[in-house]
Write a protein that holds these residues in place. Structure first.
Motif, PDB file in Angstrom:
ATOM      1  N   GLN A 271       0.809  -1.206   0.000  1.00 21.67           N
ATOM      2  CA  GLN A 271       0.000   0.000   0.000  1.00 21.67           C
ATOM      3  C   GLN A 271       0.851   1.269   0.000  1.00 21.67           C
ATOM      4  N   CYS A 272       2.024   1.193  -0.611  1.00 22.15           N
ATOM      5  CA  CYS A 272       2.892   2.376  -0.608  1.00 22.15           C
ATOM      6  C   CYS A 272       2.543   3.356  -1.711  1.00 22.15           C
ATOM      7  N   GLY A 273       1.839   2.899  -2.728  1.00 19.49           N
ATOM      8  CA  GLY A 273       1.481   3.792  -3.830  1.00 19.49           C
ATOM      9  C   GLY A 273      -0.004   3.655  -4.136  1.00 19.49           C
ATOM     10  N   THR A 274      -0.355   3.815  -5.400  1.00 19.91           N
ATOM     11  CA  THR A 274      -1.753   3.687  -5.807  1.00 19.91           C
ATOM     12  C   THR A 274      -2.235   2.282  -5.449  1.00 19.91           C
ATOM     13  N   GLN A 275      -3.337   2.168  -4.732  1.00 23.61           N
ATOM     14  CA  GLN A 275      -3.647   0.908  -4.060  1.00 23.61           C
ATOM     15  C   GLN A 275      -5.106   0.759  -3.687  1.00 23.61           C
ATOM     16  N   TRP A 276      -5.468  -0.495  -3.495  1.00 24.08           N
ATOM     17  CA  TRP A 276      -6.707  -0.849  -2.819  1.00 24.08           C
ATOM     18  C   TRP A 276      -6.394  -1.264  -1.392  1.00 24.08           C
ATOM     19  N   ASP A 277      -7.198  -0.804  -0.467  1.00 21.74           N
ATOM     20  CA  ASP A 277      -7.254  -1.400   0.867  1.00 21.74           C
ATOM     21  C   ASP A 277      -8.033  -2.706   0.739  1.00 21.74           C
ATOM     22  N   GLY A 278      -7.476  -3.807   1.201  1.00 16.29           N
ATOM     23  CA  GLY A 278      -8.272  -5.028   1.268  1.00 16.29           C
ATOM     24  C   GLY A 278      -9.232  -4.958   2.446  1.00 16.29           C
ATOM     25  N   LEU A 279     -10.180  -5.867   2.488  1.00 20.94           N
ATOM     26  CA  LEU A 279     -11.151  -5.859   3.597  1.00 20.94           C
ATOM     27  C   LEU A 279     -10.550  -6.471   4.861  1.00 20.94           C
ATOM     28  N   SER A 280      -9.309  -6.902   4.776  1.00 17.75           N
ATOM     29  CA  SER A 280      -8.573  -7.376   5.956  1.00 17.75           C
ATOM     30  C   SER A 280      -7.584  -6.322   6.446  1.00 17.75           C
ATOM     31  N   HIS A 281      -7.660  -5.125   5.896  1.00 21.31           N
ATOM     32  CA  HIS A 281      -6.691  -4.072   6.230  1.00 21.31           C
ATOM     33  C   HIS A 281      -7.028  -3.359   7.539  1.00 21.31           C
ATOM     34  N   ILE A 282      -8.305  -3.289   7.868  1.00 21.70           N
ATOM     35  CA  ILE A 282      -8.713  -2.510   9.044  1.00 21.70           C
ATOM     36  C   ILE A 282      -9.507  -3.386  10.028  1.00 21.70           C
ATOM     37  N   PHE A 283      -9.233  -3.177  11.316  1.00 22.69           N
ATOM     38  CA  PHE A 283      -9.940  -3.899  12.372  1.00 22.69           C
ATOM     39  C   PHE A 283     -10.642  -2.906  13.311  1.00 22.69           C
ATOM     40  N   HIS A 284     -11.665  -3.433  13.987  1.00 26.62           N
ATOM     41  CA  HIS A 284     -12.326  -2.631  15.013  1.00 26.62           C
ATOM     42  C   HIS A 284     -12.710  -3.552  16.166  1.00 26.62           C
TER      43      HIS A 284
ATOM     44  N   GLY B 112       3.503   5.716  20.191  1.00 25.80           N
ATOM     45  CA  GLY B 112       3.728   5.315  21.573  1.00 25.80           C
ATOM     46  C   GLY B 112       2.489   5.019  22.397  1.00 25.80           C
ATOM     47  N   ARG B 113       1.303   5.256  21.844  1.00 23.54           N
ATOM     48  CA  ARG B 113       0.079   4.964  22.577  1.00 23.54           C
ATOM     49  C   ARG B 113      -0.778   3.992  21.772  1.00 23.54           C
ATOM     50  N   PRO B 114      -1.654   3.265  22.417  1.00 21.51           N
ATOM     51  CA  PRO B 114      -2.574   2.404  21.670  1.00 21.51           C
ATOM     52  C   PRO B 114      -3.417   3.261  20.732  1.00 21.51           C
ATOM     53  N   PHE B 115      -3.826   2.701  19.617  1.00 21.76           N
ATOM     54  CA  PHE B 115      -4.758   3.429  18.757  1.00 21.76           C
ATOM     55  C   PHE B 115      -6.040   3.678  19.529  1.00 21.76           C
ATOM     56  N   PRO B 116      -6.670   4.828  19.325  1.00 19.67           N
ATOM     57  CA  PRO B 116      -7.920   5.105  20.046  1.00 19.67           C
ATOM     58  C   PRO B 116      -9.102   4.321  19.474  1.00 19.67           C
ATOM     59  N   ARG B 117     -10.101   4.185  20.246  1.00 24.24           N
ATOM     60  CA  ARG B 117     -11.407   3.694  19.815  1.00 24.24           C
ATOM     61  C   ARG B 117     -11.402   2.299  19.195  1.00 24.24           C
ATOM     62  N   GLY B 118     -10.479   1.460  19.617  1.00 23.78           N
ATOM     63  CA  GLY B 118     -10.508   0.080  19.126  1.00 23.78           C
ATOM     64  C   GLY B 118     -10.034  -0.096  17.699  1.00 23.78           C
ATOM     65  N   PHE B 119      -9.397   0.969  17.150  1.00 27.42           N
ATOM     66  CA  PHE B 119      -8.869   0.891  15.789  1.00 27.42           C
ATOM     67  C   PHE B 119      -7.694  -0.073  15.720  1.00 27.42           C
ATOM     68  N   GLY B 120      -7.617  -0.831  14.648  1.00 24.28           N
ATOM     69  CA  GLY B 120      -6.464  -1.678  14.387  1.00 24.28           C
ATOM     70  C   GLY B 120      -6.272  -1.828  12.895  1.00 24.28           C
ATOM     71  N   TYR B 121      -5.109  -2.311  12.487  1.00 28.71           N
ATOM     72  CA  TYR B 121      -4.884  -2.455  11.047  1.00 28.71           C
ATOM     73  C   TYR B 121      -3.841  -3.525  10.780  1.00 28.71           C
ATOM     74  N   ALA B 122      -3.851  -3.990   9.555  1.00 25.27           N
ATOM     75  CA  ALA B 122      -2.807  -4.884   9.068  1.00 25.27           C
ATOM     76  C   ALA B 122      -2.166  -4.224   7.868  1.00 25.27           C
ATOM     77  N   ASP B 123      -0.924  -4.561   7.625  1.00 23.23           N
ATOM     78  CA  ASP B 123      -0.220  -3.999   6.484  1.00 23.23           C
ATOM     79  C   ASP B 123       0.812  -5.024   6.048  1.00 23.23           C
TER      80      ASP B 123
END
Lengths: 316, 316, 316, 316
Positions: free
Chosen positions: C108-121, D89-100
């Motif tokens: 995801q360093c350039g023009t890109q799609w975020d996959g649906l596994s990219h973000i968590f909550h 240095g701090r946890p992401f707020p509001r339960g946010f998380g991500y993969a890369d």
């Protein structure tokens, strides 16, 4: 019901022995006096590199996602020779040229140290630290960089293959405490606290001659699980061998995976070295009868790394 | 018309001195006796790592395509802790877990040796070999792996910054032969054949405190081009400094780029070390007055590489 | 107490809408009829690439461990020209030569799609799957490869910067629902289910002219958090913009980080595209008045990846 | 004495045909009208991805320094789930998380285009440019990025394996001009200027079922050298196949290496695609009898690259 694995993990546990914050384990056995004594072993001025060449011909197959080192150029002499090398849009002045290069490699794909953050047991690593301290950001505890200035000591080669008169121990052969003692006696060398012990099975030499086969993770000779008491009681600083995983494979305990690592790395805090090239050194030791030497093998201090490629030197 | 660059290249050319096939240059000055003598310098059991941490906080900016080390995990403790680690489709038995990691890095992005295949001059490299022998396949001559068992000798720190009473020499300051001699005299240390000399400018410490700025390739203190005779006549095995390029920048000769490298590396065959972290060692030397030590800094034997990251050790 | 973030996450949650096993989210809005209709938009035979060049001049700074693409050669024409290229130890026959190369890059360093596994909550990702299914082994669920044959549809450019008569929206400017509607009206284009909407802020063009600055993760114009209802109700298949993160930065909700992503990616299952180069297309749309086109932007099916570099095409 | 290789190289040379500065070769055959006509082939709304998954299970063995893609995580859901993910240095707020994540890969290790800078002949590449323009800095001429907005046209599948009633052609089988014509006739499809022709040998499917074996560079079915006139006279824009190298191996001409590439890539300027996954598309074509489609396969515009991984789409 607890079995010998549980028993050994508990019995040989050094957690807290060097403080709750300790991150170097048995390297604490290396005292300033030990370093001084080790240096006195240099009597002939001979130097042996114990590293396998880092290149595409290494033993890795992709198993456990480990590939061999990938070496690539950023600038070459062929660019220079064809006048294609430039600096800020102009040719370099005065006939200057250069080459530059990169490597991409698993830190444990060749001759290497296991860091104390490399192995976990039931959610814990060395000194009781939480395994989850090793995240995608690297090892927040027990990183290899903590050992940057520690690995200078007396080295001792225990040449088990030679002691048994074979080119190589057979895959599946479990080296016993007795094997270790017999070799030491035959070599007229003692094992002392703070030593790093190099155990030669001959298996790397066999594979270099006959093909890597399953060297990386398959059947191999190595330490028996039952050498754990020996490793603990000798108070050695480290152990290394010429195999992928130091301990015998298939593993001896039923339904286990590298069980000695659980004892050695997680509980004992022992420095473990793998894929060491010991044949040239062994030849020399057999020739001059000297199996002890100054051993210097600093890891590359990659911050937060759980292991490191090394070029260990034995200096006699 | 030939000028001083041409003159020095020719005057200090060691090609053929150790045979036409030689690939290690001035490391030939390190004899077995030299190694033995160096080991005798270990009197206190103190070990100093001279490596800058290998991580994303290093000095590289992408200039000359050099980036800082990229450390990435292949397996983590967070995987283990969440039960997501498996082996051949099943969880590891007995609570076993592990972490593993990789590095991608320019071989000369941090503390490093320049290989003798790193620099070219008019189509040639060390010992007269053709520059085009360094292709995309790596260095077919003068690869860093040839030095795998060579870099053990007496090290001497010349602390120029301390001798001049400054935190750091100024960028652009050219260290003279006299500066070197004065520092040695002040430290009551002699330079002998086969030594590796560590020249401290203080510039790395300055940058660590104030930001890297143009550390990587910009203005910096360093050796004057005119120290070439000193480097040659002392018959040292190597020279290293706490800067990106050892020699002063901007370069002194008009329309030149790292001209001293052309003399040192291409013609003299001198081992050159860069980005050495010398401050902790320097503190200690100032304290105990001992500026000589056993110096061990083996390159990683990456086959065909033109340089190597290192963790050099000074052992007193 | 629940606030608007919690409320929107729940209100715009599409989990289960396309089955419990679904891994492509709003791409389900792209029906065969939609594809056929999109292809009919090709009337002039013009093709626009919406990718920023993938090279060392990209916007990444190392933040979040993202670096720019590293392109390296495995074989070159300079090797060929100097006769240094060989095959199985011999020169290639008949004057044959080749070049080959590699890339090392964050997906995801350039023009890109975020996959649906990219973000968590709160431990979950799209469709309620457990976040820990994304381990060091990659995404066991919602990997980008699931979208390999999905991203062909009608594209619509909403040129907000042009609608407002500015070169670029200001960093911090939050694009409103009204801004989107006004632009669409001005362009005489409707938003229909299954569309992928490209929102132009002008900020990339500004940065290309004036330097990247804090483009990668710093202040930027972008969608207001309050556009979430619009994104949901329009039943669009995807949204993309010419910024690092699509949504406005600094983020609008106090103590939040990319809160719209939590709604869009985790709950809505919306495909999000970032770092799109929209200026050339926008110029053309302004010229011919046609803001709709066939849009084709397949991800590279890297197994288990959480995003993908792309070269999106708009075809009119 | 000139032979058929020299003769074909000269006879089918398109250098200068589209101007001395041309860098895209036969892609010039794709006119706006061609693009419009190709889009009209979309009648059912079906999309087929022709990419092999990019992962460690690919066909590469390290030969020619090509390894399979290495996919690694920079951030994971397991980090998020264990609370080990932080921001400044701090946890992401509001339960946010991500993969890369990242990828390291040879650009031509999987489904790919050969760039016109990929092949050289006697020091030259496409359009007569000097081979040495492809240095360690990449391709200064004929880089793949020049094709960023060009590869949209009519695609035609010639299913040779099916025409011959076999699962896969045999390794070593040389597809003839007659084979191509017979398949086209059987499929009731004509080859027209600007088309990209996909030739299915069935060999990839065979290898996916039985193991890659020598797929990457060993014996394989493929185009006969003697199809060169056909490729030239049809004025096609590109050719692709489901093998490593498109042309038959072992090569037919004595003492040659990929001789058809010398004619196709260097002289004709023909776009060549390799390692295409054609089986799913072929199944569908056999079912509905439609062997023509809109074909969209933009390269990733890696600046100066000599090839590109792609996810080609066939849209019917």
């Amino acid at each position: 019901m607890a079995d010998i694995l549980d028993e050994y993990c508990e019995r040989f546990r050094n957690w807290g022995k060097w403080g709750l914050e300790d991150e170097i384990g048995t390297l604490n056995y290396i005292t300033p006096e030990k370093v001084i004594g080790a240096a006195r072993l240099v009597k002939q001025g001979k130097i042996f590199s114990l590293a396998l060449p880092f290149d595409a011909n290494g033993p890795q197959t992709g198993r456990f996602s480990r590939v061999n080192p990938i070496h690539q150029m950023l600038a070459t002499g062929t660019d220079h020779a064809t006048g294609r090398q430039s600096f800020q849009g102009r040719p370099f002045p005065r006939g200057f040229g250069y080459a530059d290069d990169t490597v991409t490699m698993p830190l444990q794909c060749g001759t290497q140290w296991d860091g104390l953050s490399h192995i976990f047991h039931n959610g814990k690593m060395w000194n009781g630290a939480d395994a989850s301290l090793v995240s995608s950001d690297g090892a927040a505890r027990n990183g290899i960089e903590k050992m940057r200035d520690k690995v200078v000591t007396r080295g001792v080669l225990l040449d088990i293959a030679r002691a048994k008169g074979v080119e190589s121990l057979e895959p599946g052969y479990a080296i016993t405490t007795s094997d270790l003692d017999v070799a030491a006696e035959r070599e007229r060398v003692g094992i002392e606290p703070g030593d790093i012990v190099l155990v030669r099975t001959g298996f790397m030499g066999y594979c270099l001659a006959h093909g890597w086969g399953t060297y990386a993770g398959g059947d191999a000779p190595g330490l028996s699980f039952h050498t754990a008491p020996w490793l603990y009681e000798k108070r050695i600083a480290g152990i290394a061998s010429d195999t992928w995983g130091v301990e015998v494979r298939p593993n001896e305990l039923p339904d286990s995976f590298q069980p000695l690592h659980l004892v050695m790395v997680v509980n004992m805090g022992l420095l473990v070295g793998e894929i060491f090239a010991l044949d040239e050194l062994a030849e020399d030791c057999a020739r001059d009868g000297v199996y002890e030497f100054l051993f210097v093998a600093p890891p590359l201090p990659v911050t937060g790394a759980v292991g490191s490629p090394i070029n260990p030197l034995a200096i006699k």
